[in-house]
Scaffold this active site. Structure first.
Site, PDB file in Angstrom:
ATOM      1  N   HIS A 195      -7.243  13.718  10.633  1.00 14.85           N
ATOM      2  CA  HIS A 195      -8.452  12.922  10.818  1.00 14.85           C
ATOM      3  C   HIS A 195      -9.028  12.479   9.479  1.00 14.85           C
ATOM      4  O   HIS A 195      -9.675  11.444   9.376  1.00 14.85           O
ATOM      5  CB  HIS A 195      -9.516  13.709  11.598  1.00 14.85           C
ATOM      6  CG  HIS A 195      -9.321  13.653  13.078  1.00 14.85           C
ATOM      7  ND1 HIS A 195      -8.749  14.680  13.789  1.00 14.85           N
ATOM      8  CD2 HIS A 195      -9.591  12.696  13.984  1.00 14.85           C
ATOM      9  CE1 HIS A 195      -8.690  14.343  15.073  1.00 14.85           C
ATOM     10  NE2 HIS A 195      -9.194  13.145  15.209  1.00 14.85           N
ATOM     11  N   GLY A 196      -8.807  13.278   8.439  1.00 11.70           N
ATOM     12  CA  GLY A 196      -9.307  12.900   7.118  1.00 11.70           C
ATOM     13  C   GLY A 196      -9.578  14.148   6.295  1.00 11.70           C
ATOM     14  O   GLY A 196      -9.864  15.207   6.847  1.00 11.70           O
TER      15      GLY A 196
END
Lengths: 80, 394
Positions: free
Chosen positions: B325-326
């Site tokens: 997701h990051g």
């Protein structure tokens, strides 16, 4: 599949599912009733590879094609 | 042009579906046309950002070359096929990893809209080539799979073998119309989810009921819980709505885009939740990370018990999900949190006598559902940054 191999595979499934009901209810969806999950499925594949020398990749067979005892027996028989 | 956001997207999509429907009704192949339409839509997506466009083209060229190379390695039974395949996996992952690390330092290196999704699509093809499941996928089919536009920017993550099957199938008029009708319904339902229900939930986040009051700890806890609840609903309706539109539009082009949500808020435990929430991602991780990692751990007998192996698998799997997701503290903590929840769930279900004795009783299911929902919505507030904001007091 001969009786000896069938018994060997049934024993393996029974061990992994930890429930003797798998010997009787051979068309029961093992994922639905919670006897198999992703982890148990991998144990089964590793077990089949160890005992029968048959390697089945995790995405090779769809879940609906290997979710009952009879279907597991069938998939192994096809590859023997 | 943002997909499923800009009015222009909907106007162009409405135009693009007309020839597709004509082809479909006449039982013609839709693959060539969907490739052209995808190309045009991606051109518009990257039109105003040439840097992203260049990064996208670079990725496609790189991953196509690697796909052909790995396919060749296994077709010719190269003696070092497996080692070189691992190298190809690492190179395919490299742009995404570099992009995510650069983003930590506010830079954009090699990144483009949809890179997270396209990387997972490219990786699974390589893995299934290695497994011997993909042998005759052509370059055009590979590219068509990577660039198919309806799920391009945010998923659902398609499976290549399903895509190739669809690309080679000539649907009968009856089957095509069947899919089209279903697709139209899903598309409209998705639009309703996204533009009505998600918008309402998003608006409700900023509305604290008056009876809650203010000032006390309890009041602010209730207020924050309210925000977390409506944020969770917003997240679901926004993402599920988007996914439904991508699925619906896909079926106009004769492509089966996989389902992404299956009533996640009725989940009875956290494992059940991940079988119902963002399913195309969780199934991808299950098939290509969890199952392969646990298989390797079992074969090498790294852990003494199966429960420990499973817990290690869950933790690694969900931590990777967080990083995907990051690389931000919120996302990473969200991933680890779910890894821990899944491990706790596994331990409880395999070891607890309470679970074994009562798992089928209604009161037990009700408690299990309530605890799962609290854990899930708390997870959303980790994901949104609400919790870290409260802790840091910013």
């Amino acid at each position: 599949m001969d009786a000896q191999r069938e018994e060997q595979l049934l024993k393996l499934i029974e061990e992994i599912c930890a429930d003797p009901v798998v010997r009787e209810e051979r068309d029961m969806d093992l994922f639905d009733v919670g006897l198999l999950d992703s982890m148990a499925a991998i144990e089964l594949l590793v077990g089949i590879e160890g005992e029968f020398g048959i390697s089945i990749a995790p995405t090779e067979v769809e879940r609906e094609e290997m979710n009952t005892v009879n279907l597991i027996l069938k998939r192994v028989e096809e590859r023997l | 042009m943002g997909f499923y956001v800009d009015p222009a997207f909907f106007v162009l999509a409405a135009i693009a579906v007309v020839p597709a429907i004509v082809l479909g009704i006449n039982e013609r192949s839709l693959f060539g046309y969907s490739l052209v339409v995808s190309g045009l839509f991606l051109l518009l997506l990257f039109f105003y950002d040439l840097q992203q466009g260049a990064a996208f083209v670079f990725f496609c060229v790189l991953s196509t070359a690697l796909f052909l190379w790995v396919k060749h390695l296994f077709a010719t039974k190269h003696p070092h096929a497996v080692a070189l395949y691992r190298l190809a996996l690492a190179i395919t992952m490299a742009p995404l990893v570099i992009y995510k690390i650069a983003a930590v330092f506010d830079g954009n290196l090699l990144g483009f809209l949809g890179i997270s999704y396209i990387t997972f699509k490219a990786l699974q093809v390589l893995i299934e080539v290695r497994d011997g499941l993909i042998t005759d996928m052509s370059v055009l089919e590979y590219l068509g799979f990577l660039v198919f536009f309806t799920p391009f920017t945010s998923g659902p993550i398609m499976r290549s073998r399903t895509f190739v099957e669809d690309a080679r199938t000539h649907l009968s008029r009856h089957d095509y119309l069947d899919g089209l009708t279903r697709g139209a319904f899903l598309f409209l339902l998705g639009a309703f989810y996204k533009f009505v229900l998600a918008a309402l939930s998003s608006w409700a986040q900023w509305f604290t009921p008056e009876f809650i009051g203010a000032g006390t700890f309890l009041a602010s806890f209730a207020g924050e819980s309210c925000i977390a609840f409506f944020y969770g609903l917003y997240l679901f309706f926004d993402f599920a709505g988007y996914s439904l539109m991508a699925i619906g539009l896909g079926s106009v082009f004769g492509v089966r885009v996989p389902r992404n949500f299956n009533a996640p808020f009725i989940s009875l435990d956290i494992k059940d939740f991940w079988n119902r929430w963002h399913m195309s991602l969780s199934f991808w991780l299950r098939d290509f990370v969890f199952m392969r990692l646990t298989r390797a751990l079992l074969k090498r007998k790294v852990f003494a018990s199966r429960v420990n192996t499973a817990c290690a698998g869950y933790l690694a799997n969900m931590t990777i999900m967080g990083f995907w997701h990051g690389i931000t503290p919120d996302y990473i903590i969200y991933g680890i949190y779910h890894g821990l929840l899944l491990s706790a769930c596994e331990l409880f279900q395999k070891k607890s006598k309470l679970y074994a004795a009562h798992k089928d009783e209604p009161w037990f299911k009700l408690c299990s559902w309530a605890i799962t929902m609290i854990a899930v919505f708390f997870g959303f507030s980790l994901f949104s940054g609400q919790v870290s904001r409260l802790i840091l007091g910013a």
